[in-house]
Design an enzyme around this catalytic site. Structure first.
Site, short mmCIF file in Angstrom:
data_model
loop_
_atom_site.label_atom_id
_atom_site.label_comp_id
_atom_site.label_asym_id
_atom_site.label_seq_id
_atom_site.Cartn_x
_atom_site.Cartn_y
_atom_site.Cartn_z
N LYS A 20 -8.83 10.65 5.05
CA LYS A 20 -9.62 10.62 3.81
C LYS A 20 -10.08 12.04 3.47
O LYS A 20 -9.99 12.47 2.32
CB LYS A 20 -10.84 9.70 3.97
CG LYS A 20 -10.50 8.24 3.70
CD LYS A 20 -11.72 7.40 3.36
CE LYS A 20 -12.60 7.15 4.54
NZ LYS A 20 -13.55 6.04 4.35
N VAL A 46 -9.94 0.59 7.98
CA VAL A 46 -9.26 0.04 9.15
C VAL A 46 -9.16 -1.45 8.90
O VAL A 46 -10.14 -2.07 8.45
CB VAL A 46 -10.06 0.34 10.44
CG1 VAL A 46 -9.42 -0.35 11.63
CG2 VAL A 46 -10.15 1.84 10.67
N ASP A 72 -0.03 -1.12 9.21
CA ASP A 72 -1.13 -0.81 8.29
C ASP A 72 -2.50 -1.10 8.88
O ASP A 72 -3.44 -1.42 8.16
CB ASP A 72 -0.94 -1.57 6.96
CG ASP A 72 -1.07 -3.07 7.14
OD1 ASP A 72 -0.92 -3.56 8.28
OD2 ASP A 72 -1.31 -3.77 6.14
N ARG A 77 -5.40 4.61 0.52
CA ARG A 77 -4.90 4.39 -0.83
C ARG A 77 -5.20 5.61 -1.68
O ARG A 77 -6.33 6.13 -1.64
CB ARG A 77 -5.62 3.20 -1.45
CG ARG A 77 -4.73 2.02 -1.59
CD ARG A 77 -5.44 0.80 -2.10
NE ARG A 77 -4.87 -0.34 -1.40
CZ ARG A 77 -5.48 -1.49 -1.21
NH1 ARG A 77 -6.69 -1.68 -1.68
NH2 ARG A 77 -4.87 -2.46 -0.56
N ARG A 105 8.63 2.94 0.80
CA ARG A 105 9.01 1.74 0.04
C ARG A 105 8.53 1.93 -1.39
O ARG A 105 7.34 2.00 -1.64
CB ARG A 105 8.35 0.49 0.63
CG ARG A 105 8.76 0.23 2.06
CD ARG A 105 8.08 -1.02 2.62
NE ARG A 105 8.30 -1.09 4.06
CZ ARG A 105 7.42 -1.55 4.93
NH1 ARG A 105 6.24 -2.00 4.51
NH2 ARG A 105 7.70 -1.58 6.22
N GLU A 139 -0.44 3.69 7.09
CA GLU A 139 0.21 3.47 5.79
C GLU A 139 -0.63 4.09 4.68
O GLU A 139 -1.85 3.95 4.66
CB GLU A 139 0.35 1.97 5.53
CG GLU A 139 1.02 1.65 4.20
CD GLU A 139 0.98 0.15 3.85
OE1 GLU A 139 2.01 -0.50 3.89
OE2 GLU A 139 -0.14 -0.35 3.54
N ASN A 148 -3.74 -0.51 -9.44
CA ASN A 148 -4.84 -0.82 -8.53
C ASN A 148 -5.72 -1.94 -9.09
O ASN A 148 -6.14 -2.84 -8.35
CB ASN A 148 -5.69 0.44 -8.30
CG ASN A 148 -6.69 0.26 -7.18
OD1 ASN A 148 -6.34 -0.20 -6.10
ND2 ASN A 148 -7.94 0.57 -7.45
#
Ligand code: 0O2
Ligand code: 0O2
Length: 209
Positions: A20, A46, A72, A77, A105, A139, A148
């Site tokens: 972060k 987490v 993950d 994000r 992906r 991830e 989002n």
């Protein structure tokens, strides 16, 4: 058996906290240099123990394979304003030496059947522990604000329906995802037109050679 989940999750929490800071650091650097950033904001978590256990059942992952097979547990994000920013951010991540990308992906251009879009990057990340370096899987999901918005609302509804939406609602959710994507495309076009207009205006004001 994982006997002490708090202990098991220590390196994952460390990784989320470190990443972060690092990802928010990219935003800060862009803002300083450019006045704007392809990263709008960053969140991280987490995975809660109950979600880990639920996914272990759903994906047939045994506890002794958890570290290798659940990608993950540490999740980040990155939210962007424009679809193009997603790919700029992905390029930046590919160049970093502190993360080792194992898989990408692209659900941005290959949406999931639900309508879900995002770019997922699975990577290895080294955490310094008392006993030495430990590499964990993590991830990063990179998405626009509109993606989002859709994913957040759909996720909360999914929780209520436990993934089993009636067909007519699944169809409406899918078309809501398309509407969000059209909004993304429209915003990019508006930005491009504004850039063109600004460029023409500044060209017109250039002194002749
Ligand atoms: P600011 O000043 O609020 O923008 P932490 O690690 O404590 O900073 P925490 O508690 O782990 O953050 O929360 P999380 O969920 O990882 O990230 C929350 C960050 O995302 C906060 O930023 C929120 O402001 C920001 N955020 C969440 N949703 C939105 C949104 O819709 N729009 C915008 N622009 N930001 C959002 P900070 O870093 O706390 O700083
Ligand atoms: P969380 O933390 O609750 O978000 P899967 O078997 O589908 O769970 P897989 O194949 O390991 O997962 O990975 P995939 O599909 O690349 O990524 C799964 C994650 O992407 C999910 O995590 C979600 O965060 C997000 N995602 C994928 N599909 C959807 C969707 O249809 N709607 C929403 N809202 N999010 C989606 P989890 O496990 O759900 O965890």
């Amino acid at each position: 058996m994982v006997e002490d989940w708090d202990k098991f999750l220590i390196p994952y929490k460390q990784a989320v906290d470190e990443l972060k800071v690092k990802l928010r650091g990219i935003r800060a650097e862009f803002l300083k240099e450019d006045g704007q950033s392809p990263i709008e904001f960053v969140t991280g978590r987490v995975k809660p123990v109950d979600s880990i256990k639920e996914k272990m059942v759903r994906r047939h992952i045994s506890e002794d394979r958890l570290e290798e097979d659940m990608e993950d547990i540490a999740g980040l994000r990155i939210m962007c304003r424009f679809v193009e920013d997603i790919y700029q951010v992905v390029d930046l991540l590919r160049k970093r030496t502190d993360i080792n990308i194992l898989e990408e992906r692209d659900y941005v251009h290959n949406k999931k059947p639900s309508g879900y879009r995002s770019y997922h990057i699975i990577f290895e990340y080294p955490v310094q522990m008392l006993g030495g370096e430990k590499k964990i899987l993590a991830e990063i999901q990179v998405r626009t604000l509109a993606m989002n918005f859709w994913a957040t609302v759909e996720h909360s509804l999914n929780y209520k329906y436990q993934g089993e939406f009636p067909d007519y609602l699944a169809t409406r959710l899918e078309s809501a995802a398309e509407a969000a994507f059209r909004l993304d495309e429209e915003m990019s076009e508006i930005r491009d037109e504004l850039n063109d207009t600004n460029k023409k205006t500044s060209d017109n004001h250039k002194p002749d050679d």
